[in-house]
Design a protein around this motif. Structure first.
Motif, PDB file in Angstrom:
ATOM      1  N   GLY A  55       0.825  -1.195   0.000  1.00  0.00           N
ATOM      2  CA  GLY A  55       0.000   0.000   0.000  1.00  0.00           C
ATOM      3  C   GLY A  55       0.863   1.250   0.000  1.00  0.00           C
ATOM      4  N   ILE A  56       0.260   2.357  -0.416  1.00  0.00           N
ATOM      5  CA  ILE A  56       0.942   3.642  -0.421  1.00  0.00           C
ATOM      6  C   ILE A  56       0.731   4.319   0.923  1.00  0.00           C
ATOM      7  CG2 ILE A  56       1.127   5.902  -1.536  1.00  0.00           C
ATOM      8  CD1 ILE A  56       1.928   3.563  -3.343  1.00  0.00           C
ATOM      9  N   VAL A  57       1.828   4.781   1.522  1.00  0.00           N
ATOM     10  CA  VAL A  57       1.757   5.537   2.773  1.00  0.00           C
ATOM     11  C   VAL A  57       2.197   6.967   2.484  1.00  0.00           C
ATOM     12  CG1 VAL A  57       2.574   5.724   5.151  1.00  0.00           C
ATOM     13  CG2 VAL A  57       2.247   3.467   4.133  1.00  0.00           C
ATOM     14  N   TYR A  58       1.424   7.939   2.951  1.00  0.00           N
ATOM     15  CA  TYR A  58       1.774   9.335   2.723  1.00  0.00           C
ATOM     16  C   TYR A  58       2.846   9.737   3.723  1.00  0.00           C
ATOM     17  CZ  TYR A  58      -2.118   9.646  -0.495  1.00  0.00           C
ATOM     18  OH  TYR A  58      -2.956   9.454  -1.573  1.00  0.00           O
ATOM     19  N   GLY A  59       4.057   9.851   3.227  1.00  0.00           N
ATOM     20  CA  GLY A  59       5.239  10.156   4.020  1.00  0.00           C
ATOM     21  C   GLY A  59       6.457   9.700   3.222  1.00  0.00           C
ATOM     22  N   TRP A  65       9.973   4.702   7.575  1.00  0.00           N
ATOM     23  CA  TRP A  65      10.937   3.820   8.237  1.00  0.00           C
ATOM     24  C   TRP A  65      11.086   4.178   9.710  1.00  0.00           C
ATOM     25  CZ3 TRP A  65      13.001  -0.659   8.242  1.00  0.00           C
ATOM     26  CH2 TRP A  65      14.160  -0.928   8.980  1.00  0.00           C
ATOM     27  N   ASP A  66      11.077   5.450  10.021  1.00  0.00           N
ATOM     28  CA  ASP A  66      11.221   5.890  11.402  1.00  0.00           C
ATOM     29  C   ASP A  66      10.107   5.315  12.289  1.00  0.00           C
ATOM     30  OD1 ASP A  66      12.596   7.417  13.402  1.00  0.00           O
ATOM     31  OD2 ASP A  66      10.975   8.894  13.321  1.00  0.00           O
ATOM     32  N   CYS A  67       8.940   5.080  11.684  1.00  0.00           N
ATOM     33  CA  CYS A  67       7.807   4.547  12.449  1.00  0.00           C
ATOM     34  C   CYS A  67       7.815   3.026  12.553  1.00  0.00           C
ATOM     35  CB  CYS A  67       6.488   5.005  11.815  1.00  0.00           C
ATOM     36  SG  CYS A  67       6.135   6.768  12.062  1.00  0.00           S
ATOM     37  N   VAL A  68       8.477   2.342  11.631  1.00  0.00           N
ATOM     38  CA  VAL A  68       8.426   0.870  11.640  1.00  0.00           C
ATOM     39  C   VAL A  68       9.743   0.219  12.073  1.00  0.00           C
ATOM     40  CG1 VAL A  68       6.656   0.810   9.842  1.00  0.00           C
ATOM     41  CG2 VAL A  68       9.064   0.594   9.183  1.00  0.00           C
ATOM     42  N   LYS A  69      10.812   0.983  12.124  1.00  0.00           N
ATOM     43  CA  LYS A  69      12.126   0.379  12.342  1.00  0.00           C
ATOM     44  C   LYS A  69      12.226  -0.287  13.712  1.00  0.00           C
ATOM     45  CE  LYS A  69      14.317   4.643  14.032  1.00  0.00           C
ATOM     46  NZ  LYS A  69      15.313   5.692  13.717  1.00  0.00           N
ATOM     47  N   PRO A  70      13.010  -1.375  13.785  1.00  0.00           N
ATOM     48  CA  PRO A  70      13.223  -2.049  15.070  1.00  0.00           C
ATOM     49  C   PRO A  70      14.220  -1.271  15.912  1.00  0.00           C
ATOM     50  CG  PRO A  70      14.426  -3.171  13.308  1.00  0.00           C
ATOM     51  CD  PRO A  70      13.686  -2.048  12.663  1.00  0.00           C
ATOM     52  N   ALA A  71      13.723  -0.583  16.930  1.00  0.00           N
ATOM     53  CA  ALA A  71      14.608   0.244  17.754  1.00  0.00           C
ATOM     54  C   ALA A  71      14.059   0.323  19.174  1.00  0.00           C
ATOM     55  CB  ALA A  71      14.731   1.653  17.168  1.00  0.00           C
ATOM     56  N   VAL A  72      14.943   0.212  20.152  1.00  0.00           N
ATOM     57  CA  VAL A  72      14.543   0.372  21.557  1.00  0.00           C
ATOM     58  C   VAL A  72      14.104   1.814  21.769  1.00  0.00           C
ATOM     59  CG1 VAL A  72      15.348   0.338  23.942  1.00  0.00           C
ATOM     60  CG2 VAL A  72      16.079  -1.445  22.360  1.00  0.00           C
ATOM     61  N   CYS A 160      10.465  -0.272   2.455  1.00  0.00           N
ATOM     62  CA  CYS A 160       9.984   1.104   2.307  1.00  0.00           C
ATOM     63  C   CYS A 160      10.586   1.641   1.007  1.00  0.00           C
ATOM     64  CB  CYS A 160      10.426   1.968   3.487  1.00  0.00           C
ATOM     65  SG  CYS A 160       9.786   1.448   5.092  1.00  0.00           S
ATOM     66  N   GLU A 161       9.752   1.716  -0.020  1.00  0.00           N
ATOM     67  CA  GLU A 161      10.252   2.014  -1.366  1.00  0.00           C
ATOM     68  C   GLU A 161       9.840   3.415  -1.805  1.00  0.00           C
ATOM     69  OE1 GLU A 161       9.743  -2.627  -2.901  1.00  0.00           O
ATOM     70  OE2 GLU A 161       8.357  -1.081  -3.606  1.00  0.00           O
TER      71      GLU A 161
END
Length: 213
Positions: A55-59, A65-72, A160-161
């Motif tokens: 799907g297309i995400v507006y961003g 990536w900042d919202c989905v990335k694996p990060a503590v 994230c393309e």
């Protein structure tokens, strides 16, 4: 976990993810709506299914990536209703780690809380695509925990393309490939993933807007 082995395993998973991304054969659409398509095909890794979302995400890709990335301490636990906790068990390089993710009960509590321990590799490609590539591993520092059924992620992740000529939009392709384990009726599993993936995209869009406007 041995760094050399981890690097070899993770690169093999990334290659498999690219094959999933490029392979158009055998997918059956199971849910469509609001610009998101979810399809599936039988897994070759375990007696279950591999699910693909697009799907297309507006961003921008970086914002998504900042919202989905694996990060503590990252944003994922703030917006993803299927993630209650995320921790790094072993940091191997700045793009490779072993992580533990915990999930809440779901499907009217037919699915009890799960946790998964994954080897996760982050890759950036020349066209601007950012990807996560994960698969389950065992780790001595993270034995099964009380209150959680240990699930197993087979090769999974997201891409994230960037969209040519559309710098403020991202084509997000996701692959969910989880053995939830336990004694779950197959129809519960089969209905859970398409629904939760559709909500994933809707909640992610809200998160990108909330955190990056």
């Amino acid at each position: 976990m041995d760094p050399t082995l981890a690097a070899q395993m993770s690169e093999a998973v990334a290659e498999k993810m690219l094959r999933y991304r490029r392979d158009t054969a055998g997918w059956k659409i199971c849910r469509e709506g609001n610009g998101v398509s979810v399809s599936w095909r039988p897994s070759v890794e375990f007696p279950g299914n591999l699910y693909r979302g697009e799907g297309i995400v507006y961003g921008t890709p970086e914002e998504v990536w900042d919202c989905v990335k694996p990060a503590v301490g990252g944003l994922r636990v703030k917006w993803d209703e299927n993630v209650t906790g995320f921790e790094i068990i072993q940091s191997i390089t700045d793009t490779l780690c072993v992580s533990r993710t915990s999930t809440p009960s779901a499907a009217m509590k037919l699915i009890s809380p799960r946790d998964v321990v994954d080897l996760v590799l982050v890759k950036r490609y020349e066209d601007g695509t950012i990807s996560s590539n994960a698969t389950h591993v065992e780790h001595p520092l993270c034995p099964p925990k009380p209150g959680f059924v240990r699930g197993f992620n087979h090769p999974c992740g997201c891409f994230c393309e960037p969209l040519p000529g559309e710098p403020t939009k991202t084509n997000l392709v996701t692959f969910f490939h989880t053995d939830l384990s336990g004694y779950l009726p197959q129809n519960v599993v089969d209905s859970f993933f398409p629904r939760s993936m559709t909500r994933f995209y809707a909640n992610l869009q809200k998160a990108v807007k909330q955190f990056h406007e």
